[in-house]
Design a protein around this motif. Structure first.
Motif, PDB file in Angstrom:
ATOM      1  N   SER A 138      23.391  22.046 -17.679  1.00  0.00           N
ATOM      2  CA  SER A 138      23.927  21.758 -16.344  1.00  0.00           C
ATOM      3  C   SER A 138      22.807  21.223 -15.452  1.00  0.00           C
ATOM      4  CB  SER A 138      24.497  23.035 -15.725  1.00  0.00           C
ATOM      5  OG  SER A 138      23.436  23.936 -15.406  1.00  0.00           O
ATOM      6  N   GLY A 139      23.189  20.736 -14.273  1.00  0.00           N
ATOM      7  CA  GLY A 139      22.197  20.217 -13.338  1.00  0.00           C
ATOM      8  C   GLY A 139      21.165  21.260 -12.947  1.00  0.00           C
ATOM      9  N   GLN A 141      20.281  23.917 -14.641  1.00  0.00           N
ATOM     10  CA  GLN A 141      19.437  24.215 -15.801  1.00  0.00           C
ATOM     11  C   GLN A 141      18.400  23.108 -16.026  1.00  0.00           C
ATOM     12  OE1 GLN A 141      22.664  24.705 -18.626  1.00  0.00           O
ATOM     13  NE2 GLN A 141      22.389  26.932 -18.675  1.00  0.00           N
ATOM     14  N   GLN A 142      18.831  21.856 -15.853  1.00  0.00           N
ATOM     15  CA  GLN A 142      17.882  20.743 -16.001  1.00  0.00           C
ATOM     16  C   GLN A 142      16.759  20.833 -14.972  1.00  0.00           C
ATOM     17  OE1 GLN A 142      19.357  16.687 -16.836  1.00  0.00           O
ATOM     18  NE2 GLN A 142      21.407  17.561 -16.983  1.00  0.00           N
ATOM     19  N   LEU A 167      22.290  19.237  -6.440  1.00  0.00           N
ATOM     20  CA  LEU A 167      23.042  20.365  -6.991  1.00  0.00           C
ATOM     21  C   LEU A 167      24.175  20.782  -6.049  1.00  0.00           C
ATOM     22  CD1 LEU A 167      19.986  22.526  -8.133  1.00  0.00           C
ATOM     23  CD2 LEU A 167      21.294  20.885  -9.501  1.00  0.00           C
ATOM     24  N   GLU A 171      24.726  26.631  -6.514  1.00  0.00           N
ATOM     25  CA  GLU A 171      23.565  26.492  -7.392  1.00  0.00           C
ATOM     26  C   GLU A 171      22.300  26.244  -6.565  1.00  0.00           C
ATOM     27  OE1 GLU A 171      21.588  26.469 -11.084  1.00  0.00           O
ATOM     28  OE2 GLU A 171      23.594  27.112 -10.523  1.00  0.00           O
TER      29      GLU A 171
END
Length: 350
Positions: A138-139, A141-142, A167, A171
């Motif tokens: 996911s964004g 996590q990236q 994000l 998040e």
């Protein structure tokens, strides 16, 4: 400047042709400090970060880090890690190879690099994902992986260029707290660029408010919010009511309200935060009390923005914060009357 600053910017100026993006910027940042460059788009904050990183070259002025003049050094010879808004991960490399990228360039032994990658992935809350690729994450996590990559070489300085703006809201809040906790744990000096005032207020040790290529104010989040140095800072950081006023005969006059005020007679503007206008049962003897009527209520969860009008303020409106509980207990709705009390010590006059 004092010599105890880890990062010093001395009279930085940046011109793009005839346009001056930065005007004589001087700033000192202490070891282990978390500093936010805050301002609207086009204020020069990203240009200043890129000059610190060596990705832009200043027209004049100096950059010092750890007592060393790095003003003209290329990025590879500067001691920092950087995280961009767009993650900037290599899509064809595994997560492990992305994180280890700087270590490989420094010819770190493979076993040591692998251990460092495992340690960093655990640190950013993503253990065991070494074999995955960026597109599988996911964004948020990236962006954690980008953060791990920036920290891989244990840099003395961490630069964050609007790392959370791509994000979603939940998040963004979660990750900003994680970044702050990580920064405090590692003690790494950090500079973050953001246009989000809430983000800056919630995580910075100090905020540098910028506008049109100059620094408007430097201070702690509380200083910036409570003691704005200019109308721009008062208006940009947090919500504020702005009312025309007049200082005359030792009084500040706006509408029919009168508050003692020193200084020469002049026209002025009153800046007043919504939370500095109190709405509650008030005794008749209280000073700075006036009657108002509710014109609009904006529901924001546990509290509301309540827009009021009052004969005491002529045609000008105020926004105040009221808790949902208070509105319910007092049976207040659009059209309801209420008494308001000003806190004169909180008023800013420009």
């Amino acid at each position: 400047m004092a010599q105890d600053f880890f990062l010093e910017l001395r009279h930085i100026r940046k011109e793009f042709g005839a346009f001056a993006a930065l005007h004589d910027i001087s700033l000192g940042i202490r070891q282990g400090e978390f500093v936010c460059f805050l301002g609207p788009s086009g204020c020069g904050k990203t240009t200043l970060l890129r000059i610190i990183a060596g990705l832009e070259v200043q027209t004049s002025g100096e950059v010092w880090q750890g007592g060393r003049d790095i003003s003209r050094l290329p990025p590879a010879q500067r001691d920092y890690g950087i995280v961009f808004q767009s993650y900037a991960l290599f899509p064809n490399l595994s997560i492990a190879d992305n994180v280890a990228y700087g270590l490989v360039n420094r010819k770190t032994p493979k076993v040591q690099a692998r251990q460092r990658v495992e340690e960093l992935l655990k640190l950013v809350g993503l253990p065991g994902c070494e074999g995955k690729y960026p597109a599988q994450l996911s964004g948020g996590q990236q962006q954690r992986i980008a953060l791990a990559r920036a920290l891989a070489t244990a840099p003395g300085l961490l630069l964050l260029d609007e790392p959370l703006s791509a994000l979603d809201a939940l998040e963004r809040v979660r990750l900003r707290h994680e970044i702050r906790a990580l920064q405090q744990k590692l003690g790494v000096t950090t500079v973050m660029v953001t246009h989000d005032q809430e983000e800056a207020l919630s995580i910075a040790d100090r905020i540098v408010v910028m506008n049109h290529g100059v620094i408007e104010q430097v201070g702690t989040p509380l200083d910036i919010y409570r003691e704005p140095a200019s109308p721009f800072v008062a208006d940009f950081v947090g919500k504020v009511n702005v009312l025309p006023a007049r200082v005359t005969a030792g009084e500040l006059r706006f509408g029919s309200l009168r508050i003692p005020c020193q200084g020469a007679d002049r026209d002025a503007r009153v800046y007043l935060r919504p939370e500095d206008v109190l709405a509650r049962p008030i005794s008749e003897g209280d000073a700075h009390v006036f009657d108002a009527n509710i014109e609009k209520i904006e529901f924001l969860g546990s509290y509301c923005h309540v827009h009021v009008a009052s004969p005491a303020l002529d045609a000008h409106k105020l926004t105040v914060y009221l808790s949902l509980n208070f509105l319910s207990e007092q049976s207040l709705a659009v059209g309801s009357p209420l008494k308001l009390k000003l806190l004169p010590e909180r008023i800013k006059v420009f």
